[in-house]
Design an enzyme around this catalytic site. Structure first.
Site, short mmCIF file in Angstrom:
data_model
loop_
_atom_site.label_atom_id
_atom_site.label_comp_id
_atom_site.label_asym_id
_atom_site.label_seq_id
_atom_site.Cartn_x
_atom_site.Cartn_y
_atom_site.Cartn_z
N HIS A 138 0.81 -1.21 0.00
CA HIS A 138 0.00 0.00 0.00
C HIS A 138 0.85 1.27 0.00
O HIS A 138 0.34 2.35 -0.31
CB HIS A 138 -1.00 0.00 1.17
CG HIS A 138 -0.42 0.30 2.52
ND1 HIS A 138 -0.04 -0.69 3.40
CD2 HIS A 138 -0.20 1.46 3.16
CE1 HIS A 138 0.38 -0.14 4.52
NE2 HIS A 138 0.31 1.17 4.41
N ASP A 168 0.52 -7.63 1.58
CA ASP A 168 0.86 -6.21 1.67
C ASP A 168 2.38 -6.00 1.68
O ASP A 168 2.90 -5.16 2.40
CB ASP A 168 0.24 -5.56 2.91
CG ASP A 168 0.29 -4.04 2.85
OD1 ASP A 168 0.22 -3.49 1.74
OD2 ASP A 168 0.43 -3.41 3.91
N GLY A 247 3.12 6.81 8.06
CA GLY A 247 4.52 7.02 7.67
C GLY A 247 5.41 5.88 8.12
O GLY A 247 6.48 5.65 7.56
N ASN A 248 4.97 5.13 9.16
CA ASN A 248 5.70 3.94 9.60
C ASN A 248 5.50 2.75 8.66
O ASN A 248 6.24 1.77 8.73
CB ASN A 248 5.27 3.51 11.00
CG ASN A 248 6.02 4.20 12.11
OD1 ASN A 248 5.45 4.94 12.91
ND2 ASN A 248 7.33 3.96 12.16
N SER A 249 4.48 2.82 7.79
CA SER A 249 4.20 1.72 6.88
C SER A 249 5.45 1.30 6.12
O SER A 249 6.10 2.13 5.48
CB SER A 249 3.15 2.14 5.85
OG SER A 249 1.88 2.16 6.39
N LEU A 304 -4.32 -25.27 -0.72
CA LEU A 304 -4.78 -26.45 0.01
C LEU A 304 -6.04 -26.99 -0.64
O LEU A 304 -6.26 -28.20 -0.68
CB LEU A 304 -5.03 -26.09 1.47
CG LEU A 304 -5.35 -27.23 2.43
CD1 LEU A 304 -4.20 -28.24 2.48
CD2 LEU A 304 -5.63 -26.70 3.82
N GLY A 305 -6.86 -26.09 -1.15
CA GLY A 305 -8.03 -26.51 -1.91
C GLY A 305 -9.28 -26.72 -1.08
O GLY A 305 -10.13 -27.54 -1.43
N VAL A 306 -9.41 -26.02 0.05
CA VAL A 306 -10.62 -26.14 0.86
C VAL A 306 -11.19 -24.76 1.17
O VAL A 306 -10.46 -23.77 1.24
CB VAL A 306 -10.34 -26.87 2.20
CG1 VAL A 306 -9.74 -28.23 1.97
CG2 VAL A 306 -9.45 -26.04 3.13
#
Length: 508
Positions: A138, A168, A247-249, A304-306
């Protein structure tokens, strides 16, 4: 034709939880590079010590960690075209840091920044001396230019190597050598109560260090899936009370040895500012994502398919029982509600109603545990799934598959046209064409953050009229025009205000 954010389902779907096993440091830089220092991306040795509450990690311990970390944390400035800035359906900076748990999903018009000013700023962490930088998706979303500013104020224009909205995470590259960098620690080794430092550039204050503890592990907070771009989100955040603000992102969460244990991503807040709860992507997952991007060009997704129900979530269980008129009890584990196409789990013998309690030796108490355990695997990897059926525990081996049912890794060369340009398309109805005086057109959907279409300002529900001067009326038309095409692509499109643009990008 403006889109609205999808409502959260009452139960989680894990059918396409992705992953890849973490490869070693030598493999990471050994492939495609013959001149790198193969010590990059090393994991802390199993015997490495981590400061906990009982060790009294104060004073000099924090000073040492801060001195190690600050030079490796950078400012990232996101510049967007006026079209992209205006057209952005939601400011992701505000989504992750502006009341994400109160006014989630609310859209508002973003004020345009002058063209010589960034549309947003965040942080990043240098992870190799030759200029690879990890940050959040982001932080870089929608950018047509990314500027990186080091702690010594030296500035570079960065190349965006790749992104992954599902975690992210993004990977950038600047052209420089001999840079300070951080090693990844093994985030599985961290403990609740352990001292940590958050380092970033909050509120425009460069090189800010805050201290706190790990207040929880394996947090799933629903933030990635609800912002609309993460199709198969993996959330197993490290929660910390170290102060984290806008700003810490993309900044560093480190232990008292100055080793990277997480990438700061979001906060829980009613004001948009620090109220005691910050969340970081664990270093093991972050490292796996950037290794995939560098080695394959794309993130490898194992299925995994579930489809599943988180039994630890009473609200979800009650909603499921009400919807399907069942009497499933809340508790620990993940309940199998169904199977996807080409399901490895179904082929391995799992059935609807089974409760998954372990993946390999990793206890599965909730959906976040399952997400993280499968998130560390690639297609073709085998996992031991322990499950309960009618009170009896069993274990079976499941081979993970990709979305197409394959069991091998893919590269960018294996991608379809729509995967390469980062969007899919629906045809316009003849009635719509007549009403708006159009002779051709398709509607964009599932536009990927960081994809080529997003970079030129296209979002969901824009109308693409022509590609390379040729009218398009279906996704097949676009695939035919761009299949095996190399060179500059010209796109003629109409935004949701009826304004027409012609923009271009180089075919990846």
């Amino acid at each position: 034709m403006k889109s609205t954010l999808k409502k959260l389902l009452p139960f989680a779907v894990v059918g396409v939880i992705s992953g890849a096993t973490t490869v070693g440091a030598i493999q990471y830089f050994g492939h495609g590079s013959n001149n790198g220092d193969q010590s990059y991306f090393t994991t802390a040795a199993p015997t490495a010590s981590f400061a906990g509450m009982n060790t009294g990690a104060v004073g000099d311990d924090f000073v040492k960690a801060a001195k190690t970390t600050v030079p490796a944390v950078v400012t990232i400035k996101n510049y967007q075209s006026r079209t992209a800035s205006r057209a952005s359906e939601q400011d992701l900076f505000d989504f992750f840091f502006g009341d994400p748990f109160g006014g989630r999903g609310q859209q508002r018009q973003k004020q345009q920044a002058p063209e010589n000013m960034p549309s947003g700023m965040g942080s990043g962490v240098i992870i190799s001396p030759d200029g690879y930088i990890i940050s959040n998706n982001h932080v870089v979303a929608g950018a047509n230019k990314l500027e990186v500013v080091l702690s010594n104020k030296k500035s570079y224009i960065a190349t965006l190597v790749g992104t992954d909205p599902n975690t992210d995470i993004s990977l950038l590259k600047i052209e420089e050598k001999g840079l300070p960098y951080l090693n990844f620690a093994n985030s599985d080794n961290i403990d609740v109560g352990q001292w940590v430092l958050a380092v970033g550039n909050p509120l425009g204050l460069n090189s800010t260090v805050t201290a706190g503890i790990v207040s929880a592990k394996g947090r799933g907070i629903g933030i990635l899936g609800s912002q609309g771009k993460a199709t198969n989100p993996i959330e197993s955040f490290i929660q910390t009370d170290a102060a984290i603000n806008p700003g810490n992102s993309g900044g560093a969460l480190v232990n008292t040895n100055g080793e990277l244990i997480g990438i700061n991503s979001a906060i829980q807040s009613t004001t948009g500012y620090y109220q005691g709860y910050g969340f970081a992507v664990p270093s093991n997952l972050a490292r796996k994502i950037v290794e995939d991007i560098k080695n394959f060009g794309i993130v490898q997704r194992g299925f995994l398919g579930v489809s599943s129900l988180d039994l630890s979530n009473d609200q979800q269980v009650q909603a499921y029982n009400k919807q399907y008129k069942t009497t499933i009890k809340s508790g620990s584990g993940v309940y199998v509600t169904g199977f996807g196409d080409n399901s490895g789990a179904e082929d391995a013998g799992l059935k609807k109603g089974d409760i998954i309690t372990k993946i390999d030796n990793y206890d599965i108490t909730d959906f976040a545990d399952l997400s993280m355990s499968i998130g560390s695997k690639r297609p073709g990897d085998k996992v031991q799934v322990t499950y309960s059926r009618n009170g009896k525990e069993s274990t079976t081996s499941v081979t993970l598959r990709d979305q197409k049912g394959g069991t091998s890794t893919r590269t960018k060369a294996d991608l379809s046209v729509t995967e390469k340009i980062g969007a899919e398309f629906d045809p316009l109805t003849e009635r719509f064409k007549t009403e708006y005086g159009l002779n051709s057109g398709v509607v964009s959907k599932n536009v990927s953050e960081g994809g080529e279409m997003a970079k030129i300002g296209i979002v969901d529900n824009y109308i693409i009229i022509e590609i390379n001067g040729k009218p398009v009326n279906s996704q097949k038309d676009i695939e035919s025009i761009l299949n095996k095409y190399q060179g500059n692509v010209q796109v003629k499109f109409v935004d949701d205000y009826g304004r027409m643009y012609t923009k271009g990008f180089k075919m990846p």
